[in-house]
Write an enzyme that holds these catalytic residues in place. Structure first.
Site, PDB file in Angstrom:
ATOM      1  CG  HIS A 232      -0.180  -5.445   1.663  1.00 43.70           C
ATOM      2  ND1 HIS A 232       0.174  -4.284   2.309  1.00 43.70           N
ATOM      3  CD2 HIS A 232      -1.545  -5.427   1.585  1.00 43.70           C
ATOM      4  CE1 HIS A 232      -0.904  -3.583   2.591  1.00 43.70           C
ATOM      5  NE2 HIS A 232      -1.971  -4.254   2.172  1.00 43.70           N
TER       6      HIS A 232
ATOM      7  CE1 TYR B  63      -5.606   4.039   2.414  1.00 44.85           C
ATOM      8  CE2 TYR B  63      -3.669   2.639   2.258  1.00 44.85           C
ATOM      9  CZ  TYR B  63      -4.960   2.851   2.702  1.00 44.85           C
ATOM     10  OH  TYR B  63      -5.607   1.888   3.418  1.00 44.85           O
TER      11      TYR B  63
ATOM     12  CG  HIS C 214      -7.635  -5.788   7.129  1.00 47.71           C
ATOM     13  ND1 HIS C 214      -6.787  -4.704   7.219  1.00 47.71           N
ATOM     14  CD2 HIS C 214      -8.620  -5.431   6.282  1.00 47.71           C
ATOM     15  CE1 HIS C 214      -7.240  -3.736   6.442  1.00 47.71           C
ATOM     16  NE2 HIS C 214      -8.345  -4.145   5.869  1.00 47.71           N
TER      17      HIS C 214
ATOM     18  CG  HIS D  78      -3.956  -5.939   4.814  1.00 51.08           C
ATOM     19  ND1 HIS D  78      -4.433  -5.145   3.804  1.00 51.08           N
ATOM     20  CD2 HIS D  78      -4.947  -6.840   5.087  1.00 51.08           C
ATOM     21  CE1 HIS D  78      -5.643  -5.536   3.464  1.00 51.08           C
ATOM     22  NE2 HIS D  78      -5.989  -6.560   4.235  1.00 51.08           N
ATOM     23  CG  ASP D  79      -4.821  -5.639  10.461  1.00 46.41           C
ATOM     24  OD1 ASP D  79      -5.820  -5.092   9.939  1.00 46.41           O
ATOM     25  OD2 ASP D  79      -4.870  -6.761  10.989  1.00 46.41           O
ATOM     26  CG  HIS D  80      -3.801   0.898   8.311  1.00 46.00           C
ATOM     27  ND1 HIS D  80      -4.476   1.895   7.655  1.00 46.00           N
ATOM     28  CD2 HIS D  80      -3.447  -0.008   7.352  1.00 46.00           C
ATOM     29  CE1 HIS D  80      -4.544   1.612   6.354  1.00 46.00           C
ATOM     30  NE2 HIS D  80      -3.927   0.460   6.162  1.00 46.00           N
TER      31      HIS D  80
ATOM     32  CG  ASP E 251      -2.145  -0.938   0.987  1.00 48.12           C
ATOM     33  OD1 ASP E 251      -2.251  -1.535  -0.101  1.00 48.12           O
ATOM     34  OD2 ASP E 251      -2.957  -1.083   1.922  1.00 48.12           O
TER      35      ASP E 251
END
Length: 270
Positions: free
Chosen positions: A150, A21, A159, A185-187, A18
């Protein structure tokens, strides 16, 4: 991040995807490459190679633009491929293209349009990728093996676990005694271990956008949450022949969590 990079005298930087964005790059001339990469990471310590994998948001743009070597003419730090290996002698970093594994991007893309050029037919792509990962790990002679993708394999974040990777990729990592799996992926920032193997699951997805708190899912009983931070930050990895150290930092460079492990025969021999 720049100050920590200077203190550690880093060799390179890894992006877990990512990269741009919200919808990747739209062409080779997209100003987002300048605005979100070149103009952001300007400190001297970060003028090192940036090894990057694609995330699901990158697949919403022109994937071939982001993969193009022409971007290196704009900034020679940029290295982005679908799947590849960085051999650092005592450690192999294996980068895996995880987005094509996830069923929902194909079955229920909602309003999003994904660029699957170079991926279709999907099953052939995935079969070949899994074989290549298995062969690369089996043939590796490095003391340490670190895999970067990712998507999560194990996560308590928004997620959660990626079931397709648990089913198809994780058995290969376990069979080949991988030391770390690092994802975005998970922020958030997190560290999970499992009784199933010695693999440590590290999420470093807080480089820009972060969750707003309270978004934590339950783990399975066989999994142990060693650290979770629902905010912005980054992590470092230091590797020697005998020791591997991981440190998580917040956006100000304050240490949030640290962990280390050893190759016992080498450690006690030294």
């Amino acid at each position: 991040m720049g100050e920590i990079g200077d203190k550690l005298d880093i060799d390179f930087v890894i992006s877990t995807g990512d990269n741009f964005y919200d919808n990747g790059l739209n062409s080779l001339h997209d100003p987002l490459f300048q605005d979100s990469f070149i103009n952001i990471y300007t400190t001297p310590s970060l003028q090192k190679p940036w090894y990057s994998v694609l995330g699901n948001h990158d697949y919403r743009g022109d994937v071939r633009a982001q993969l193009s070597p022409m971007l290196r003419a704009l900034d020679n730090r940029w290295v982005c491929m679908r799947s590849f290996i960085v051999n650092a002698e005592i450690v192999d970093f294996l980068f895996v293209d995880t987005t094509p594994f996830v069923d929902k991007y194909f079955i229920q893309p909602n309003k999003h349009v994904y660029d699957w050029s170079g991926v279709l037919p999907r099953q052939t792509y995935l079969n070949n990728l899994l074989k290549e990962v298995d062969v690369a790990l089996r043939e590796s002679v490095a003391k340490w093996k670190i895999v970067i993708g990712h998507h999560t394999i194990k996560s308590a974040g928004h997620h959660g676990n990626t079931i397709e990777l648990e089913k198809h990729l994780l058995p290969i990592l376990q069979a080949n005694e991988v030391d770390l799996y690092v994802n975005g992926h998970d922020h958030c920032l997190e560290h999970i271990s499992s009784v199933d193997s010695n693999i440590q699951f590290m999420t470093s997805g807080g480089g820009s956008k972060a969750w707003k708190g309270g978004d934590v899912n339950y783990l399975e009983p066989k999994e142990q949450m060693k650290f979770y931070y629902d905010g912005q930050g980054f992590m470092s990895v230091h590797v020697s022949e005998a020791e591997l150290r991981v440190v998580f930092y917040d956006v100000f460079g304050h240490v949030l969590h640290h962990w280390k492990t050893y190759k016992e025969a080498l450690y006690f021999a030294s």
